[in-house]
Design an enzyme around this catalytic site. Structure first.
Site, PDB file in Angstrom:
ATOM      1  N   TYR A  88       0.846  -1.202   0.000  1.00 14.92           N
ATOM      2  CA  TYR A  88       0.000   0.000   0.000  1.00 14.92           C
ATOM      3  C   TYR A  88       0.884   1.257   0.000  1.00 14.92           C
ATOM      4  O   TYR A  88       0.569   2.264  -0.645  1.00 14.92           O
ATOM      5  CB  TYR A  88      -0.905   0.010   1.239  1.00 14.92           C
ATOM      6  CG  TYR A  88      -1.795   1.231   1.316  1.00 14.92           C
ATOM      7  CD1 TYR A  88      -3.043   1.249   0.703  1.00 14.92           C
ATOM      8  CD2 TYR A  88      -1.380   2.382   1.991  1.00 14.92           C
ATOM      9  CE1 TYR A  88      -3.845   2.370   0.745  1.00 14.92           C
ATOM     10  CE2 TYR A  88      -2.179   3.522   2.043  1.00 14.92           C
ATOM     11  CZ  TYR A  88      -3.420   3.508   1.422  1.00 14.92           C
ATOM     12  OH  TYR A  88      -4.208   4.623   1.470  1.00 14.92           O
ATOM     13  N   GLU A 184       9.593  -7.615   4.299  1.00 10.70           N
ATOM     14  CA  GLU A 184       9.782  -7.847   5.742  1.00 10.70           C
ATOM     15  C   GLU A 184       9.413  -9.260   6.179  1.00 10.70           C
ATOM     16  O   GLU A 184       9.748  -9.679   7.276  1.00 10.70           O
ATOM     17  CB  GLU A 184       8.994  -6.801   6.549  1.00 10.70           C
ATOM     18  CG  GLU A 184       7.470  -6.891   6.499  1.00 10.70           C
ATOM     19  CD  GLU A 184       6.855  -6.166   5.289  1.00 10.70           C
ATOM     20  OE1 GLU A 184       7.476  -6.171   4.209  1.00 10.70           O
ATOM     21  OE2 GLU A 184       5.724  -5.652   5.418  1.00 10.70           O
TER      22      GLU A 184
END
Ligand code: XMP
Length: 526
Positions: A88, A184
């Site tokens: 996003y 991540e």
């Protein structure tokens, strides 16, 4: 000794509400760089005040196509620091800089192989070694349906998949980067290397965030803050309060007074175990307060979990204040609050609606508290606290105990708390934990405990019909406690535990196993 400023290299994460934001922060810390989360709507002033070496825009649940979806303050694109947008965060960067985001009927969720078509400082050099049919490919983990269909001017697209035309976009001159996948998560094997490229190479952050440096820094801060005053610490026996105690002990020695409150909501034998371990082994001075009646009396008739938490938090503080008066000359109350407590209490969160439960050591403190609050671990994640604990000489068996909530057994007894229920639950819990150790499973699950259900069910023992209470077993596997899977304990194991609980505890007629994952079911039942 002149201490290094371990905060001088730092990354800011603007949190758009992704479930992986904490994980992202931990990854950056793990490579030795301090980072802080601010909610996506952080103001220009807040960002200027933090003065980061680089900014990361996290993923988030919203669609960037909608006009009222979260946007970062435009200042970040003029701050003169590198920016990395993730998922996003990349889309929001594209939209804010004049690009276009489109929704797609094809959702990419999970593993994907991307084709890398260009070069960038962001890419770890190793990725050039993985080629299929002469194309450079990279395995990643994605979770999106919207995608950038038109990149902003001065950007180039350097990676794609079959369905997503822009998986990585870069503006090398400005040091702006966007990745549609999640670097991540461990499912993106080169993800950590990519984060390192951004943090260490592009933002030029130095690896100052090491255990030794953190310990020195915290001790120095405590000394500066406390000067010659005295501190009281509530010792719960959990990792956080334990590490806080040792740091304070190192910093101010005998000006630390530990108070251990037995609220009657602890596990079997815990009070004695803690007092013995801390006073004999670590040499701390501990005041032991027997307060079971006071807590249980205050919980009479209370059904709501949040009310229980608030009451317990309030009494803890009242007792500390009373002890402070008795002792005289105490100015500070120390707590083992860690960064996740702060984040989960919504203080940094994208919106107050994201507060799921108020942790009693953050939300429940009265506004008129007379003692000043000291929270030395407030910037640290749990794994950082554990590593520091090891350096301070704590054993792994203490540091890697399953977490135990501050409100204790009160939130594992559904509805009203009664002494009878506490005693039954304590015995059942002790059986479960003993069997987990015996089967060498204790450290294979992240957290396991029993829950008392105040409903009666029928059982038959011999010729007698019994009508007794129900115990639930909860065991989960998780890395961050934000999401968790119920643990796949074997039927044999569950059968041993169930038989023992029903046979050894007379008022339990039935044992059930909780097979709910989080989300939606939280780990604790209340
Ligand atoms: P939930 O139930 O929110 O739990 O999935 C996540 C982790 O937090 C612990 N927990 C608490 N710890 N005070 C605490 O100190 C609380 O009020 C509290 N509520 C939940 C829980 O045991 C799990 O490890």
């Amino acid at each position: 000794m002149l201490l290094q400023n371990i905060y001088s290299s730092r990354i800011l994460i603007l949190d758009f509400g992704s479930q992986y934001t904490q994980l992202l922060a931990k990854r950056i810390r793990s490579i030795g760089v301090y980072c802080k989360l601010l909610a996506w709507h952080a103001s220009e002033n807040e960002i200027r005040a933090f003065n980061p070496n680089g900014i990361i825009l996290s993923g988030g649940p919203e669609s960037s196509i909608s006009h009222d979806s979260p946007r970062a303050v435009n200042y970040i694109f003029h701050a003169g620091v590198p920016i990395l947008g993730i998922c996003y965060g990349m889309q929001v960067m594209a939209v804010q800089l004049g690009g276009v985001v489109q929704s797609s009927s094809q959702r990419e969720f999970g593993y994907a192989q991307i084709i890398v078509t260009g070069n960038s400082q962001l890419l770890p050099p190793i990725i050039h070694e993985t080629k299929i049919d002469e194309k450079i490919v990279m395995d990643v983990w994605m979770s999106h349906s919207d995608h950038v269909s038109q990149i902003p001017s001065n950007f180039i697209a350097i990676a794609k998949t079959e369905t997503c035309p822009v998986v990585i976009m870069t503006n090398e001159k400005k040091h702006f980067y966007g990745v549609q996948f999640h670097p991540e998560v461990t499912h993106t094997p080169q993800g950590l290397s990519l984060i390192k490229q951004f943090v260490q190479v592009i933002c030029q952050c130095k690896a100052l965030w090491t255990e030794e440096n953190i310990i020195d820094d915290i001790i120095q801060h405590i000394k500066n803050q406390i000067a010659n005053e005295r501190v009281m610490l509530g010792l719960s026996g959990g990792v956080d309060s334990l590490v806080t105690a040792l740091l304070l002990h190192r910093a101010i020695g005998h000006r630390l007074i530990c108070v251990f409150i037995d609220n009657g909501l602890l596990r079997l034998g815990e009070a004695n175990q803690i007092i013995t371990m801390f006073s004999n082994f670590f040499g701390l001075d501990i005041i032991h307060i027997e307060a079971e009646k006071r807590f249980l009396d205050a919980l009479v008739g209370i059904q709501e979990p949040e009310d229980k938490r608030k009451i317990i938090g309030r009494i803890f503080v009242e007792i500390f204040e009373e002890e402070a008066v008795k002792l005289g000359n105490v100015q500070w109350l120390a707590q083992g609050t860690i960064y996740s407590d702060v984040i989960e209490s919504g203080i940094t969160s994208a919106s107050p609606a994201h507060v799921i439960k108020s942790h009693h050591n953050v939300g429940g403190l009265p506004k008129n508290m007379r003692l000043k609050l000291l929270e030395p671990l407030k910037t640290l994640f749990k794994d950082e606290v554990r590593k520091i604990g090891l350096k301070l000489g704590l054993s792994r068996s203490i540091l890697y105990r399953h977490p135990f909530p501050g409100p204790g057994l009160s939130i594992r007894i559904l509805g009203e708390v009664k002494k009878e229920y506490c005693n039954l639950l304590r015995s059942a819990d002790a059986i479960l934990i003993e069997e987990l150790h015996k089967a060498d499973l204790y450290h294979k699950v992240s957290q396991a405990f029993t829950v008392f259900l105040p409903i009666r069910s029928v059982s038959v023992i011999g010729d007698n019909r019994k009508y007794d209470w129900v115990i639930a077993i909860r065991a989960v596997e998780t890395t961050d406690f934000m999401t968790a899977q119920w643990a796949n304990l074997t039927y044999e194991f569950l059968s041993v535990v169930s038989n023992r609980i029903i046979n050894e505890i007379h008022s339990i007629s039935r044992v059930v196993y909780d097979i709910s994952s989080k989300p939606p079911a939280t780990i604790e039942w209340e």
